[in-house]
Design a protein around this motif. Structure first.
Motif, mmCIF file in Angstrom:
data_model
loop_
_atom_site.group_PDB
_atom_site.id
_atom_site.type_symbol
_atom_site.label_atom_id
_atom_site.label_comp_id
_atom_site.label_asym_id
_atom_site.label_seq_id
_atom_site.Cartn_x
_atom_site.Cartn_y
_atom_site.Cartn_z
ATOM 1 N N PHE A 163 0.767 -1.222 -0.004
ATOM 2 C CA PHE A 163 0.188 0.104 -0.109
ATOM 3 C C PHE A 163 0.968 1.195 -0.025
ATOM 4 C CE2 PHE A 163 -2.448 -3.290 1.760
ATOM 5 C CZ PHE A 163 -3.553 -3.524 0.966
ATOM 6 N N GLU A 164 1.921 1.026 -0.043
ATOM 7 C CA GLU A 164 2.916 2.198 -0.168
ATOM 8 C C GLU A 164 4.422 1.740 -0.795
ATOM 9 O OE1 GLU A 164 5.515 2.469 3.798
ATOM 10 O OE2 GLU A 164 3.422 3.336 4.115
ATOM 11 N N ASP A 216 -7.607 4.647 -4.553
ATOM 12 C CA ASP A 216 -7.902 5.533 -5.931
ATOM 13 C C ASP A 216 -7.132 4.696 -6.975
ATOM 14 O OD1 ASP A 216 -9.364 7.331 -4.362
ATOM 15 O OD2 ASP A 216 -7.582 8.212 -3.462
ATOM 16 N N PHE A 217 -6.150 4.015 -6.725
ATOM 17 C CA PHE A 217 -5.433 3.643 -7.820
ATOM 18 C C PHE A 217 -5.015 2.084 -7.769
ATOM 19 C CE2 PHE A 217 -4.742 8.169 -7.463
ATOM 20 C CZ PHE A 217 -4.854 8.644 -8.697
ATOM 21 N N LEU A 218 -4.735 1.489 -9.114
ATOM 22 C CA LEU A 218 -3.933 0.211 -9.002
ATOM 23 C C LEU A 218 -2.748 0.376 -9.739
ATOM 24 C CD1 LEU A 218 -6.492 -2.390 -10.588
ATOM 25 C CD2 LEU A 218 -6.397 -1.871 -8.314
ATOM 26 N N ARG A 219 -1.545 0.284 -9.283
ATOM 27 C CA ARG A 219 -0.341 0.622 -9.759
ATOM 28 C C ARG A 219 0.629 -0.497 -9.857
ATOM 29 N NH1 ARG A 219 0.433 6.512 -6.428
ATOM 30 N NH2 ARG A 219 -0.855 7.509 -7.692
ATOM 31 N N MET A 220 1.566 -0.350 -10.949
ATOM 32 C CA MET A 220 2.687 -1.406 -10.920
ATOM 33 C C MET A 220 3.856 -0.812 -11.605
ATOM 34 S SD MET A 220 0.803 -4.045 -13.707
ATOM 35 C CE MET A 220 1.952 -5.192 -13.304
ATOM 36 N N ASP A 232 -0.632 8.942 -2.373
ATOM 37 C CA ASP A 232 -2.064 8.737 -2.921
ATOM 38 C C ASP A 232 -2.344 7.304 -2.388
ATOM 39 O OD1 ASP A 232 -1.825 10.919 -4.756
ATOM 40 O OD2 ASP A 232 -1.388 9.694 -6.467
ATOM 41 N N GLN A 233 -3.768 7.294 -2.407
ATOM 42 C CA GLN A 233 -4.241 5.871 -1.830
ATOM 43 C C GLN A 233 -4.209 4.927 -2.784
ATOM 44 O OE1 GLN A 233 -5.263 5.408 1.380
ATOM 45 N NE2 GLN A 233 -3.929 7.278 1.445
ATOM 46 N N ALA A 234 -3.308 3.934 -2.721
ATOM 47 C CA ALA A 234 -3.153 3.048 -3.965
ATOM 48 C C ALA A 234 -2.908 1.703 -3.422
ATOM 49 C CB ALA A 234 -2.141 3.380 -4.925
ATOM 50 N N ILE A 261 -4.009 2.423 -13.095
ATOM 51 C CA ILE A 261 -5.560 2.517 -13.239
ATOM 52 C C ILE A 261 -6.108 3.335 -12.229
ATOM 53 C CG2 ILE A 261 -7.656 1.129 -13.748
ATOM 54 C CD1 ILE A 261 -5.995 -1.211 -14.676
ATOM 55 N N GLU A 262 -7.024 4.388 -12.599
ATOM 56 C CA GLU A 262 -7.772 5.024 -11.519
ATOM 57 C C GLU A 262 -8.995 4.295 -11.234
ATOM 58 O OE1 GLU A 262 -9.139 9.572 -10.483
ATOM 59 O OE2 GLU A 262 -8.046 9.081 -12.553
ATOM 60 N N ILE A 263 -9.259 4.148 -10.045
ATOM 61 C CA ILE A 263 -10.521 3.361 -9.849
ATOM 62 C C ILE A 263 -11.841 4.225 -9.803
ATOM 63 C CG2 ILE A 263 -11.637 2.244 -7.824
ATOM 64 C CD1 ILE A 263 -9.013 0.911 -8.720
ATOM 65 N N GLN A 264 -12.798 3.557 -10.755
ATOM 66 C CA GLN A 264 -13.813 4.563 -10.791
ATOM 67 C C GLN A 264 -14.641 4.474 -9.469
ATOM 68 O OE1 GLN A 264 -14.525 6.542 -13.564
ATOM 69 N NE2 GLN A 264 -12.384 5.693 -13.999
ATOM 70 N N LYS A 265 -15.145 5.278 -8.830
ATOM 71 C CA LYS A 265 -15.753 5.176 -7.657
ATOM 72 C C LYS A 265 -17.299 4.919 -7.799
ATOM 73 C CE LYS A 265 -12.481 6.658 -5.343
ATOM 74 N NZ LYS A 265 -11.590 5.749 -4.694
#
Length: 176
Positions: A71-72, A120-124, A83-85, A169-173
């Motif tokens: 998560f970080e 808010d995000f998926l990241r890689m 960011d919250q990811a 990828i930004e999370i669609q709320k």
């Protein structure tokens, strides 16, 4: 043939299987690219398991893919780390299950996971010059954000002296 796919946190009983997957991945990387993972500390994976951050994808009850989350990721994402990811690392598919589109399955799972955790995000990331993976991750729905040089503090050995391509990828709320 109908394949039942489930996601579960890995357990300490899975640790040898996880390292078997890493060895298979390194052997495969050697056939596809000029860089490879340099192995991982058992303590890292043990900690991920204890914190429910090491996952397995089961196909009809058999481990077909593994991956880790965090998560970080400040060393890589620097100022965006606030960011919250959820950050995905070390996605490995067993050769028997190649072609099952695990990254797409992980994205679908990750979207639900992120919504549940209010992220808010998926990241890689991947190596900055790995054109085939850069293209593949974009085809899977990740937005390519550019290339950076990570701060090599506490990262696995293969991060030393490299550049990384970043994806999110930004999370669609709103739920569909």
């Amino acid at each position: 043939m109908n394949l039942r796919t489930t996601f579960e946190p890995s357990t300490k009983q899975d640790i040898d299987k996880i390292f078997e997957f890493y060895d298979l991945a390194i052997a495969y990387q050697k056939t596809k690219f000029h860089k490879q993972w340099q192995g991982f500390e058992r303590s890292l994976v043990t900690k991920e398991i204890a914190e429910n951050r090491q996952w397995k994808v089961l196909i009809n009850g058999e481990i077909g893919c593994i991956f880790a989350i965090t998560f970080e990721d400040e060393s890589i994402w620097k100022e965006k780390n606030v960011d919250q990811a959820v950050y995905f690392h070390r996605i490995v598919t067993h050769p028997k299950f190649r072609g099952q589109h695990f990254v797409e399955k992980i994205i679908k799972w990750g979207m639900l996971f992120a919504k549940e955790k209010k992220l808010d995000f998926l990241r890689m990331d991947t190596w900055g010059d790995n054109e085939s993976l850069i293209e593949y991750y974009q085809k899977c729905g990740f937005n390519f954000l550019g290339v950076i040089t990570p701060e090599y503090k506490g990262l696995p050995k293969h991060y030393d002296g490299i550049t990384l391509s970043l994806f999110q990828i930004e999370i669609q709320k709103k739920l569909p």
